[in-house]
Structure formats: structure tokens, C-alpha cells
Design a protein around this motif. Structure first.
Motif, PDB file in Angstrom:
ATOM      1  N   PHE A 116       0.665  -1.048  -0.094  1.00 48.22           N
ATOM      2  CA  PHE A 116      -0.040   0.012   0.078  1.00 48.22           C
ATOM      3  C   PHE A 116       0.933   1.178   0.099  1.00 48.22           C
ATOM      4  N   ASN A 117       2.044   1.091   0.608  1.00 54.42           N
ATOM      5  CA  ASN A 117       3.025   2.306   0.665  1.00 54.42           C
ATOM      6  C   ASN A 117       3.311   3.030  -0.689  1.00 54.42           C
ATOM      7  N   SER A 118       3.538   1.714  -1.424  1.00 51.78           N
ATOM      8  CA  SER A 118       3.969   2.247  -3.040  1.00 51.78           C
ATOM      9  C   SER A 118       2.936   3.060  -3.623  1.00 51.78           C
ATOM     10  N   PHE A 119       1.495   2.992  -3.346  1.00 46.46           N
ATOM     11  CA  PHE A 119       0.670   3.832  -3.881  1.00 46.46           C
ATOM     12  C   PHE A 119       0.939   5.364  -3.604  1.00 46.46           C
ATOM     13  N   ALA A 120       1.595   5.790  -2.598  1.00 47.40           N
ATOM     14  CA  ALA A 120       1.916   7.131  -2.225  1.00 47.40           C
ATOM     15  C   ALA A 120       3.366   7.440  -2.661  1.00 47.40           C
ATOM     16  N   GLY A 121       3.986   6.388  -3.434  1.00 43.00           N
ATOM     17  CA  GLY A 121       5.414   6.504  -3.884  1.00 43.00           C
ATOM     18  C   GLY A 121       6.560   6.243  -2.960  1.00 43.00           C
ATOM     19  N   THR A 122       6.227   5.638  -2.029  1.00 45.59           N
ATOM     20  CA  THR A 122       7.225   5.279  -0.746  1.00 45.59           C
ATOM     21  C   THR A 122       7.413   3.929  -1.020  1.00 45.59           C
ATOM     22  N   GLN A 123       8.719   3.343  -0.761  1.00 48.31           N
ATOM     23  CA  GLN A 123       9.237   2.096  -0.872  1.00 48.31           C
ATOM     24  C   GLN A 123       9.562   1.453   0.566  1.00 48.31           C
ATOM     25  N   LYS A 124       8.867   1.585   1.392  1.00 46.44           N
ATOM     26  CA  LYS A 124       9.556   1.046   2.808  1.00 46.44           C
ATOM     27  C   LYS A 124       9.609  -0.489   2.929  1.00 46.44           C
ATOM     28  N   ALA A 125       8.856  -1.145   2.500  1.00 49.87           N
ATOM     29  CA  ALA A 125       9.069  -2.795   2.451  1.00 49.87           C
ATOM     30  C   ALA A 125      10.014  -3.259   1.492  1.00 49.87           C
ATOM     31  N   LYS A 126      10.779  -4.155   1.964  1.00 47.47           N
ATOM     32  CA  LYS A 126      11.890  -4.941   1.090  1.00 47.47           C
ATOM     33  C   LYS A 126      10.866  -5.757   0.098  1.00 47.47           C
ATOM     34  N   ALA A 127      11.517  -5.652  -1.136  1.00 52.00           N
ATOM     35  CA  ALA A 127      10.712  -6.361  -2.205  1.00 52.00           C
ATOM     36  C   ALA A 127      10.958  -7.958  -2.058  1.00 52.00           C
ATOM     37  N   SER A 128      12.092  -8.181  -1.647  1.00 48.90           N
ATOM     38  CA  SER A 128      12.582  -9.671  -1.194  1.00 48.90           C
ATOM     39  C   SER A 128      11.415 -10.191  -0.285  1.00 48.90           C
ATOM     40  N   GLU A 129      11.055  -9.503   0.757  1.00 45.66           N
ATOM     41  CA  GLU A 129      10.168  -9.927   1.976  1.00 45.66           C
ATOM     42  C   GLU A 129       8.814  -9.870   1.178  1.00 45.66           C
ATOM     43  N   LEU A 130       8.535  -8.991   0.478  1.00 50.56           N
ATOM     44  CA  LEU A 130       6.964  -9.140  -0.188  1.00 50.56           C
ATOM     45  C   LEU A 130       6.887 -10.437  -0.860  1.00 50.56           C
ATOM     46  N   VAL A 131       7.897 -10.665  -1.736  1.00 50.39           N
ATOM     47  CA  VAL A 131       7.858 -12.122  -2.491  1.00 50.39           C
ATOM     48  C   VAL A 131       8.043 -13.216  -1.706  1.00 50.39           C
ATOM     49  N   ARG A 132       8.555 -12.949  -0.641  1.00 49.11           N
ATOM     50  CA  ARG A 132       8.751 -14.353   0.291  1.00 49.11           C
ATOM     51  C   ARG A 132       7.535 -14.858   0.719  1.00 49.11           C
ATOM     52  N   VAL A 133       6.716 -13.992   1.217  1.00 50.32           N
ATOM     53  CA  VAL A 133       5.399 -14.308   1.753  1.00 50.32           C
ATOM     54  C   VAL A 133       4.327 -14.510   0.673  1.00 50.32           C
ATOM     55  N   THR A 134       4.566 -14.445  -0.355  1.00 50.43           N
ATOM     56  CA  THR A 134       3.750 -14.665  -1.574  1.00 50.43           C
ATOM     57  C   THR A 134       3.552 -16.063  -1.976  1.00 50.43           C
ATOM     58  N   ARG A 135       2.330 -16.529  -2.127  1.00 46.73           N
ATOM     59  CA  ARG A 135       2.045 -17.883  -2.406  1.00 46.73           C
ATOM     60  C   ARG A 135       2.640 -18.134  -3.788  1.00 46.73           C
ATOM     61  N   PRO A 136       3.562 -19.330  -4.309  1.00 49.64           N
ATOM     62  CA  PRO A 136       3.939 -19.618  -5.508  1.00 49.64           C
ATOM     63  C   PRO A 136       2.681 -20.138  -6.227  1.00 49.64           C
ATOM     64  N   ILE A 137       2.905 -20.339  -7.558  1.00 53.96           N
ATOM     65  CA  ILE A 137       1.917 -20.878  -8.619  1.00 53.96           C
ATOM     66  C   ILE A 137       0.469 -20.092  -8.218  1.00 53.96           C
ATOM     67  N   GLY A 138       0.629 -18.879  -8.565  1.00 47.60           N
ATOM     68  CA  GLY A 138      -0.740 -17.887  -8.768  1.00 47.60           C
ATOM     69  C   GLY A 138      -1.024 -16.944  -7.837  1.00 47.60           C
ATOM     70  N   GLY A 139       0.110 -16.841  -6.494  1.00 48.99           N
ATOM     71  CA  GLY A 139       0.051 -15.586  -5.554  1.00 48.99           C
ATOM     72  C   GLY A 139       0.392 -14.412  -6.500  1.00 48.99           C
ATOM     73  N   ALA A 140      -0.372 -13.230  -5.911  1.00 47.68           N
ATOM     74  CA  ALA A 140      -0.116 -12.067  -6.849  1.00 47.68           C
ATOM     75  C   ALA A 140       0.361 -11.014  -5.638  1.00 47.68           C
ATOM     76  N   LEU A 141       1.498 -10.222  -6.470  1.00 46.08           N
ATOM     77  CA  LEU A 141       1.968  -8.997  -5.638  1.00 46.08           C
ATOM     78  C   LEU A 141       1.688  -7.844  -6.420  1.00 46.08           C
ATOM     79  N   VAL A 142       1.130  -6.793  -5.612  1.00 49.62           N
ATOM     80  CA  VAL A 142       0.515  -5.440  -6.193  1.00 49.62           C
ATOM     81  C   VAL A 142       1.313  -4.232  -5.909  1.00 49.62           C
TER      82      VAL A 142
END
Length: 210
Positions: free
Chosen positions: A145-171
Motif C-alpha cells: 500500500f505504501n507504494s501507492f503514495a510513491g514510497t518503498q518502505k518494505a523490502k521487495a524480497s520480503e514481499l515476494v517471500r510471503v507470496t504464494r507460488p503458482i498463482g499468488g499475486a503481488l501488487v
């Protein structure tokens, strides 16, 4: 001897000083006494429960772009609970929100209580977004959600780590025109696929290499 409707399911009963106190799942505590007394409301504070049109529209756009309808969703940022509420009310998703701002979390919980969602379909927690306190592959949908305000607080690698494989979506928000450098290798290895969506950057996770 006596019966009374509470208009909500009863959770607890207590008797004190000749009175019966009844707690119900709508958050109201009712007091019953034998004789009429000078009843007064001790806490009449109201909770704002109105959703903004912006949050509702964003939720609809995210759900349409990702086709997410059930499972678990993580919203990183957005501690006011508006986007999480919009997602939960428009799908069967169970939504977890993590935000570093304690005041936003407290305000968001009050908002969710007004809509009877807190602790059920939606949960708000305070915590760091640099190292997410969740196991890997846990969420069907992850929204930065922070990216919608143009900020990047969370690590992208962490966001991917918790996303389900084979169909999980990262927005990510539309202001993020290109995936972060951390994600380029995953895109090249086909672990992440960029999905075109109006106003959003959507990455769908595929198979894990090997």
C-alpha cells in the motif's frame, strides 16, 4: 419468569448489586434491573464507519486485476483499515494489515469495530515491514500500500517471500513503473510474471526454480 430480546448474540452474563449485565457480540453491554432507575449512557462515543470512494475503487481494481477472491491477503501499510475493509467486503479474503504507525493501527481498529470486522475477516497489527513476521508462501494476495503514495518502505524480497507460488499475486501502485531491481532476477527466471493492469503493477508468482 422473564425474557428479553437483545438483538444480538449473548456472549456473557454477570450479576452485581441486584442487576444483570449482558455482553453481546455487537459490542454493547446491557444492564437490566428490577425497578426503573436513572439510566444513562457512560460512553456514547461514535465510530466513523464510512468507507472512502477511493478505497472502494482501489479494492475493486485490485480484485479485478488479480482475480483474487478467497484465501489470505496481506496489506503492507494502510493501517487505517479502509483498503482492507473494502477488500474483505468485496471478496472472501481474510485480510491481514501490518503497519509501523501505532496511531494508525489504533484508529483503524476502531474503524473496523464499527463495521464488525476486526479480529474476524480483518486483522491489524503493528510491526516492521523490513522483516515481515510471517512464514513463506503464506498469502494469495500481497498489496504494497505504501507504494501507492510513491514510497518503498518494505523490502521487495520480503514481499515476494510471503507470496504464494503458482498463482499468488503481488501488487504495487502505478507510480512504480518498473519492478524493483531486487525483482528483476526473479522476472528473468520466470518466477515472477508481470501482468498488465490499469494503474497497477501486478506481479504473479509462478513456480519456484528447482
Amino acid at each position: 419468569l422473564w425474557a428479553e430480546k437483545t438483538d444480538s448474540r449473548v456472549r456473557g452474563l454477570a450479576i452485581a448489586n441486584g442487576r444483570l449485565y449482558v455482553s453481546t457480540i455487537d459490542g454493547v453491554v446491557r444492564c437490566f434491573a428490577q425497578a426503573k432507575g436513572n439510566g444513562r449512557i457512560l460512553n456514547g462515543s461514535t465510530t466513523t464507519t464510512d468507507l472512502s470512494a477511493e478505497a472502494a475503487k482501489l479494492a475493486e481494481t485490485i480484485l479485478a486485476a488479480t482475480h483474487a477472491d478467497q484465501g489470505y491477503c496481506l496489506v503492507v501499510g494502510g493501517g487505517d483499515g479502509r483498503l482492507a475493509t473494502s477488500l474483505a467486503e468485496r471478496s472472501r479474503l481474510i485480510v491481514e494489515v501490518i503497519d509501523e504507525d501505532a496511531k494508525k493501527i489504533a484508529s483503524g481498529r476502531q474503524f473496523l469495530l464499527g463495521r464488525k470486522l476486526h479480529g474476524g475477516r480483518v486483522n491489524l497489527v503493528q510491526g516492521t515491514t523490513q522483516q515481515l513476521p510471517y512464514p513463506p508462501y503464506n498469502f494469495n494476495l500481497v498489496v504494497d500500500f505504501n507504494s501507492f503514495a510513491g514510497t518503498q518502505k518494505a523490502k521487495a524480497s520480503e514481499l515476494v517471500r510471503v507470496t504464494r507460488p503458482i498463482g499468488g499475486a503481488l501488487v504495487f501502485g502505478g507510480q512504480v513503473k518498473e519492478p524493483r531491481k531486487e525483482l528483476q532476477a526473479m522476472i528473468q527466471s520466470k518466477e515472477l510474471e508481470t501482468v498488465s493492469a490499469s494503474g497497477l503493477l501486478v506481479l504473479r508468482r509462478g513456480k519456484i526454480p528447482g
